[in-house]
Design an enzyme around this catalytic site. Structure first.
Site, PDB file in Angstrom:
ATOM      1  CD  GLU A   1      -4.015  -1.511   9.089  1.00  0.00           C
ATOM      2  OE1 GLU A   1      -3.217  -2.464   8.919  1.00  0.00           O
ATOM      3  OE2 GLU A   1      -4.667  -1.002   8.170  1.00  0.00           O
TER       4      GLU A   1
ATOM      5  CD  GLU B   1      -3.365  -0.654   1.764  1.00  0.00           C
ATOM      6  OE1 GLU B   1      -3.991   0.403   1.710  1.00  0.00           O
ATOM      7  OE2 GLU B   1      -3.667  -1.595   2.528  1.00  0.00           O
TER       8      GLU B   1
END
Ligand code: BGC
Length: 868
Positions: free
Chosen positions: A734, A451
């Site tokens: 996260e 990402e």
């Protein structure tokens, strides 16, 4: 004594090269005298003299600056005590629109069609003879489609990585300026080499691994301008006289996959050998504006040494770098010709001590290095990884040394925080490392998997914390230009900026998405609060207006009456209470979007009202305030029972209306008490996703629930900030539950396709609370022209201290409680005022200088007061 602390051009204290016709000059002052104030200041550039008033910043307003020119800036300051100070700075103008005497070149033989990978790196070369005479000034102006690395006679022209940087390439492409005077000294023959890898423009990017997004293959544009002592000059630009090859030592380079490097290939030995062929003129498919670099270049910063190394039965060596970070390894190798060394990277280990690379998804994060004979040093230039652990195979431990280079954008450190609880100090360090790892030319979500994109929601919530810890002005200024450029005509902001081939939500790319799109309002506002740069607000105001109009439109599309202000577009395009740990599935986080989206509309319209007021647009400010009021009223009427209780209860549903002042009077107290109960029922563990996490401690502490706020902050059961610390985290995760107590990842298929990173800064947004409430330093007027010092004291801590570097100078603040005596100290910079607010509502206005104030307090009573 009065001294100049900092004098900067376009927020750079040195090395600024700008295309701006009105560059910004800023400075600040230090003094060891009490109540020292600036009386006057003058800034001079040639014949132009500017008086900044008492602002300590002014834009150049003199005759037109000339391109390619070095300028001196002189600052003279006098204070009210009759002292004076002087400082100088240099800056240089860039091309300022001068047409290039160079052409885009490429390898015309290269047909790159393979999907999901990056192109082979191209090497460009030109061997040229300099004219006779002493070189007095030489500059290399260059950019690329792809990312480049330049050398002159084998010497790197710069230590920066990933130039020309990541921008919305279709609209803007930065070019860099390098002072290469020393590299050209001595005249004669010079060999100029540039390696151009795929990077973001041509290489594979985003988890779809799309490639050739901005160009079909790499291209280079460079112009070398040399001035000689006798007044003559020489210009060497890229053209057909340059050679190119695809057969350089760097065989493969991809931001996600890593690099393959064959050190046996020595280009300098094969001068015009069979591999070199003439470069071809390229016609790029995009036509961006070429602008002198205006961002914060990525450079190597900390050098990390491994804290341990172990050997697995497979003979693989596993190094623990002791810190999760973004960057590259630097290997010093005693190698044999043809020996192949493989290096892999990961954030966590498997139970058997091997690397767990599962969560990198398709990112291979692997280096393959083929040795030449003897001692050699290798460090990749065209890739980076997010990692703590490194595995090395193909060599024994005695023949290799491994170091880590932390790569991130140059951003001056502006804050530090510490307190009597070591675990909170570790949390602060984790927050800072989370930021360093994700401020990689653009604000990314994470540095390790496939990402590393400019996810807007992450920086929307993290920006205030980032602005405490770093001077983000150039970094954010650059990124916000892309945000503005990429705004859809309908007002929507892409979920990732630069979008670069990623249009999610694909079906409705123009739709406004709460909290993520809010970045176009929240990020400039955070930066303005920290640095007081009104130009940024002015520039972003139309973008914010269009965005809020779009949000208002989407919110009003479904519903009548008050429900026109309840924003519930289909959840699939919203992220809702993203990663909320009290729900196991992505779809359930998204299902909370009516609450989060409605609160977002209240927040953006209220913030826009404040922006409008700062810009002197009072009538528009009233309109936005009215909208915010209506949305707040709808939230309270539709989602609550009117007595401060949510009909459907979850932490974020309380946090947002409390933090955003939607509740009034008794209702507010009631809601805070109910949130505190919910938090208590949950064992003081966190239950919020991205939108709630930054604000939950404020929602509690600012509404009489200090004790609950501190219990939550100091809790170390999962999920909580200190659980991560307890589990040995060195960055912010996260997912709150990213590791279970046994150190393994418990998350299965929750619909996010293994979205598990151990280096995401978003939940580190709690850093804002550490500075604003635990330390107690908070701006009142933008740029801290007036600021508050109001620590929230709780029995769990007996001291806190820190610095906040403001545009005016550095605030140092500390407090300490000993035997019921609270001692606060603060240094108030020249040009600012401090409002000291002590326990029990006492306030004092403090002038510039050093101050110490003592107060007798009773912590027991204080906590009782909070509860009432
Ligand atoms: C990213 C997040 C981002 C989110 C939005 C993720 O894959 O890593 O941080 O904001 O997607 O859906």
């Amino acid at each position: 004594m009065l001294t100049v602390g900092r004098l900067a051009v376009e927020n750079m204290t040195e090395g600024c090269v700008t295309d701006s016709v009105h560059p910004l000059f800023t400075f600040n002052l230090d003094s060891d005298c009490q109540d020292d104030r600036m009386e006057s200041a003058t800034l001079k550039v040639n014949s132009w003299v500017g008086n900044p008033g008492d602002d300590m910043s002014i834009r150049y307003g003199g005759p037109d600056l000339k391109p390619f020119t070095s300028y001196n800036l002189d600052l003279n300051v006098r204070d009210t005590l009759g002292q004076s100070a002087f400082a100088v700075a240099q800056f240089e103008t860039g091309r300022m629109g001068t047409p290039w005497q160079a052409k885009w070149i490429t390898d015309g033989t290269y047909r790159f069609h393979e999907k999901k990978v990056s192109p082979s790196p191209m090497v460009f070369r030109r061997v040229c003879s300099l004219k006779e005479g002493k070189v007095i000034r030489a500059r290399l102006y260059t950019t690329a489609l792809g990312i480049y690395d330049f050398t002159i006679n084998g010497k790197e022209v710069s230590d920066r990585y990933f130039a020309p940087g990541f921008t919305s390439y279709a609209s803007k492409l930065q070019y860099q300026t390098y002072d290469v005077t020393n590299l050209l000294a001595g005249g004669g023959q010079k060999e100029i080499t540039a390696v151009v890898a795929g990077g973001w423009a041509v290489g594979s990017f985003s988890f779809t691994r799309k490639n050739r997004i901005s160009a079909d293959r790499q291209a280079l544009l460079a112009e070398l301008r040399i001035e000689f002592e006798d007044g003559t000059s020489q210009i060497i630009g890229t053209d057909k006289d340059w050679s190119v090859t695809l057969n350089g030592p760097c065989r493969m380079a991809d931001l996600y996959d890593g690099e393959t490097y064959d050190a046996r290939i020595d280009l300098s030995e094969s001068q015009m050998g069979p591999d070199w062929h003439p470069a071809a003129i390229e016609k790029p498919k995009i036509h961006p504006l070429l602008v002198a670099d205006y961002g914060s270049p990525v450079r190597p910063h900390e050098v990390l040494k491994p804290i341990s190394v172990s050997r697995l039965s497979s003979n693989e060596l596993v190094y623990d770098m002791g810190q999760n970070f973004a960057g590259v390894v630097r290997l010093t190798i005693d190698g044999k010709e043809g020996q192949i060394i493989k290096v892999r990277h990961s954030e966590i280990l498997n139970p058997d001590g091997s690397l767990n690379t599962r969560f990198l998804r398709t990112a291979k994060a692997t280096l393959t290095y083929i040795c030449r004979q003897g001692r050699q040093v290798y460090s990749p230039r065209f890739t980076y990884m997010g990692f703590r652990y490194v595995s090395v195979s193909g060599i024994s431990a005695g023949r290799i040394q491994v170091e880590g280079l932390a790569l991130y954008s140059d951003m001056p450190v502006t804050g530090d925080f510490s307190c009597s609880e070591p675990r909170l100090n570790r949390l602060q360090s984790n927050i800072v490392w989370g930021a360093k790892s994700n401020l990689m030319d653009i604000p990314t979500d994470c540095p390790q998997r496939d990402e590393r994109m400019g996810w807007t929601g992450d920086i929307a919530v993290f920006a205030p914390t980032a602005c405490y810890n770093f001077d983000m002005s150039r970094f954010l200024d650059k990124w916000l230009k892309d945000v503005a450029d990429e705004q859809a005509r309908t007002g929507g902001i892409p979920n990732t900026v630069p979008a670069q081939g990623f249009g999610f939500p694909d079906t409705m790319p123009t739709m406004a998405v709460d909290w993520w799109g809010d970045a176009c309002v929240l990020v400039p506002w955070a930066e303005y609060q920290a640095r007081g740069n009104i130009d940024l607000l002015e520039r972003m105001y139309p973008v914010m207006q269009r965005y809020v109009r779009a949000c208002r439109f989407w919110a009003g599309l479904w519903g009548i009456g008050k429900r026109r202000y309840i924003w519930h577009t289909p959840a699939v395009v919203h992220f809702g209470d993203w990663v909320a740990p009290d729900l196991p599935k992505m779809s359930q986080w998204q299902a909370r979007s009516p609450w989060t989206a409605t609160a977002s509309l209240n927040n953006t319209s209220r913030t826009l009202a404040k922006v409008a007021r700062e810009l002197g647009k009072d009538r528009e400010a009233q309109e936005y305030d009215l909208l915010a009021d209506k949305v707040a009223d709808a939230y309270i009427s539709v989602f609550t029972d009117g007595r401060g209780h949510l009909k459907k209860e979850f932490q974020t549903a309380y946090v947002l209306p409390l933090y955003l002042h939607m509740f009034k009077g008794e209702e507010r107290k009631e809601a805070a008490a109910r949130l505190a109960e919910l938090v208590k029922e949950n064992g003081y563990r966190i239950g919020t996703g991205f939108p709630g996490t930054p604000y939950i401690l404020f929602a509690l502490a600012d509404n009489g629930q200090v004790d609950a706020a501190y219990r939550m902050l100091l809790n170390d059961t999962c999920p909580s900030w200190l659980y991560e610390v307890k589990m040995g985290a060195t960055t912010i995760w996260e997912r709150w539950d990213g590791l279970d107590e046994s150190g393994q990842c418990p998350i299965g298929d929750d619909g996010t396709d293994l979205m598990i990173s151990y280096n995401h800064y978003a939940s580190g947004a709690v850093g804002d609370f550490l500075y604003r409430r635990v330390l107690g330093i908070e701006m009142i007027d933008p740029g801290y022209r007036t600021f508050r010092f109001k620590p929230i004291i709780h029995s769990s801590l007996n001291w806190a201290k820190g610095h906040v570097q403001t545009p005016y100078g550095t605030i140092s603040a500390s407090w300490k409680v000993e035997d019921s005596l609270l001692a606060v100290r603060v240094h108030v910079p020249i040009g600012t005022r401090c409002r000291l607010e002590l326990q029990g509502g006492q306030t004092q206005d403090l002038c510039p200088g050093d101050h110490q104030v003592n107060q007798t307090i009773n912590l027991g009573t204080r906590q009782e007061e909070d509860k009432n």
